[in-house]
Design a protein around this motif. Structure first.
Motif, short mmCIF file in Angstrom:
data_model
loop_
_atom_site.label_atom_id
_atom_site.label_comp_id
_atom_site.label_asym_id
_atom_site.label_seq_id
_atom_site.Cartn_x
_atom_site.Cartn_y
_atom_site.Cartn_z
N ASP A 76 0.82 -1.22 0.00
CA ASP A 76 0.00 0.00 0.00
C ASP A 76 0.86 1.28 0.00
OD1 ASP A 76 1.01 -0.22 2.53
OD2 ASP A 76 -0.92 -0.21 3.58
N ARG A 77 2.19 1.09 -0.18
CA ARG A 77 3.12 2.22 -0.28
C ARG A 77 3.04 3.13 0.93
NH1 ARG A 77 6.88 0.82 -3.38
NH2 ARG A 77 7.54 3.02 -3.48
N LYS A 78 2.81 2.57 2.12
CA LYS A 78 2.73 3.35 3.34
C LYS A 78 4.07 3.36 4.07
CE LYS A 78 -1.72 4.35 3.23
NZ LYS A 78 -2.21 5.74 3.10
N LEU A 79 4.42 4.53 4.59
CA LEU A 79 5.61 4.64 5.44
C LEU A 79 5.30 4.02 6.79
CD1 LEU A 79 8.47 5.79 5.99
CD2 LEU A 79 7.35 7.88 6.78
N VAL A 80 6.02 2.96 7.12
CA VAL A 80 5.78 2.25 8.37
C VAL A 80 6.54 2.90 9.52
CG1 VAL A 80 5.98 0.02 9.56
CG2 VAL A 80 5.38 0.10 7.12
N ALA A 81 7.81 3.22 9.28
CA ALA A 81 8.63 3.82 10.33
C ALA A 81 9.89 4.42 9.73
CB ALA A 81 9.00 2.77 11.38
N THR A 82 10.49 5.31 10.46
CA THR A 82 11.80 5.86 10.11
C THR A 82 12.79 5.44 11.18
OG1 THR A 82 10.84 7.77 8.97
CG2 THR A 82 13.13 7.95 9.68
N VAL A 83 13.87 4.83 10.76
CA VAL A 83 14.91 4.39 11.69
C VAL A 83 16.18 5.16 11.36
CG1 VAL A 83 13.89 2.12 12.05
CG2 VAL A 83 15.54 2.43 10.21
N SER A 84 17.00 5.37 12.35
CA SER A 84 18.24 6.10 12.11
C SER A 84 19.32 5.63 13.07
CB SER A 84 18.03 7.61 12.28
OG SER A 84 17.66 7.92 13.60
N SER A 85 20.55 5.82 12.65
CA SER A 85 21.67 5.45 13.51
C SER A 85 22.86 6.33 13.18
CB SER A 85 22.04 3.97 13.31
OG SER A 85 23.02 3.57 14.25
N ASP A 86 23.66 6.61 14.19
CA ASP A 86 24.78 7.53 14.07
C ASP A 86 25.96 6.95 14.84
OD1 ASP A 86 26.57 9.83 14.80
OD2 ASP A 86 25.05 10.99 13.76
N SER A 87 27.12 6.94 14.22
CA SER A 87 28.30 6.39 14.89
C SER A 87 29.52 7.24 14.59
CB SER A 87 28.55 4.94 14.42
OG SER A 87 29.77 4.44 14.95
N ARG A 88 30.31 7.47 15.61
CA ARG A 88 31.60 8.15 15.45
C ARG A 88 32.68 7.25 16.03
NH1 ARG A 88 31.46 14.03 15.01
NH2 ARG A 88 29.30 14.77 14.80
N GLU A 89 33.76 7.10 15.30
CA GLU A 89 34.85 6.25 15.76
C GLU A 89 36.19 6.85 15.34
OE1 GLU A 89 36.22 1.57 15.67
OE2 GLU A 89 34.12 2.17 15.52
N ARG A 90 37.08 7.00 16.32
CA ARG A 90 38.39 7.57 16.02
C ARG A 90 39.32 6.48 15.49
NH1 ARG A 90 40.17 12.36 16.68
NH2 ARG A 90 38.44 12.91 18.07
N ALA A 91 40.02 6.80 14.43
CA ALA A 91 41.00 5.87 13.87
C ALA A 91 42.11 5.61 14.89
CB ALA A 91 41.58 6.43 12.58
N ALA A 92 42.67 4.41 14.84
CA ALA A 92 43.72 4.04 15.78
C ALA A 92 44.97 4.90 15.61
CB ALA A 92 44.06 2.56 15.63
N GLU A 93 45.20 5.38 14.40
CA GLU A 93 46.34 6.25 14.11
C GLU A 93 46.04 7.04 12.84
OE1 GLU A 93 49.88 4.06 13.08
OE2 GLU A 93 48.71 2.32 12.46
N ASP A 94 46.89 8.02 12.59
CA ASP A 94 46.68 8.88 11.43
C ASP A 94 47.32 8.27 10.19
OD1 ASP A 94 45.91 10.99 9.87
OD2 ASP A 94 47.35 12.43 10.68
#
Length: 214
Positions: A155-173
């Motif tokens: 029925d082309r209905k939007l059921v839900a909006t999900v989101s996720s956000d992640s930040r991770e520092r590299a072990a070295e440059d």
């Protein structure tokens, strides 16, 4: 005709002799990096449903839809030199999401939207962040943020909006460490989105059957 062909080959050979091999180049070949899906079985205690689901081709924030690896320094968006993703980011992220979700065995099948397989749900994907942030003397921090809009196909209905956000520092440059941080951060986001979507889809089954007239 044969004489003309021999003459043409001879001319090409002479050109190669005078300019060097046509395949020789001093231009450095860019290193290519890939992001592997999260290992199978990374999620436990998540509801499973026998539905078919497809993941759309992601929409990216401006400047991020490229095969180059983006780095943000303040408000200045730049790209690492002499390195690339193995494909454009739209393919890299979609492939990683499909592989990660499929390997968790939460749904009957998970495919890319362009596979044109009949499905029960489709996830429209928006990538807000997929860049490293310059560390100004420290190792860069990778930022990945993805929004998924879960649509019931019948029925082309939007059921839900999900989101996720992640930040991770590299072990070295170093670029290998930055690529590893991209992989780790993107996997975390993919697994979090899969967990949220699985719960929503499980709850939506009565509505799905009703929409089908079952």
């Amino acid at each position: 005709m044969r004489t003309g062909l021999v003459a043409a080959v001879a001319a090409l050979s002479c050109t190669a002799c005078s300019t060097g091999s046509l395949f020789d180049s001093d231009i450095p070949v860019p290193s290519s990096y890939v992001i592997a899906p999260a290992p199978a079985g990374s999620l436990t205690g998540v509801p499973t449903t026998s539905v078919d689901l497809s993941i759309g081709r992601p929409d990216f924030a401006p400047g991020l839809d490229t095969d180059r690896i983006a780095v943000l320094n303040g408000r200045n968006l730049d790209y690492y030199r002499r390195v690339r993703w193995g494909a454009r980011t739209v393919e890299v992220v979609q492939s990683m999401l499909v592989g990660t979700w499929n390997d968790q065995n939460l749904f009957r099948s998970v495919t890319a939207e362009q596979a044109r397989v009949a499905n029960d749900y489709i996830v429209d994907v928006e990538v807000r962040h997929f860049e490293a942030i310059a560390g100004n003397g420290n190792a860069p921090e990778v930022h990945v943020a993805i929004i998924g809009r879960l649509i019931r196909v019948v029925d082309r209905k939007l059921v839900a909006t999900v989101s996720s956000d992640s930040r991770e520092r590299a072990a070295e440059d170093r670029m290998t460490a930055v690529a590893a941080a991209f992989e780790s951060s993107t996997r975390k986001v993919a697994l979090d989105l899969a967990k949220q979507a699985a719960a929503v889809i499980a709850d939506d089954q009565p509505t799905l059957r009703k929409a089908r007239g079952e």
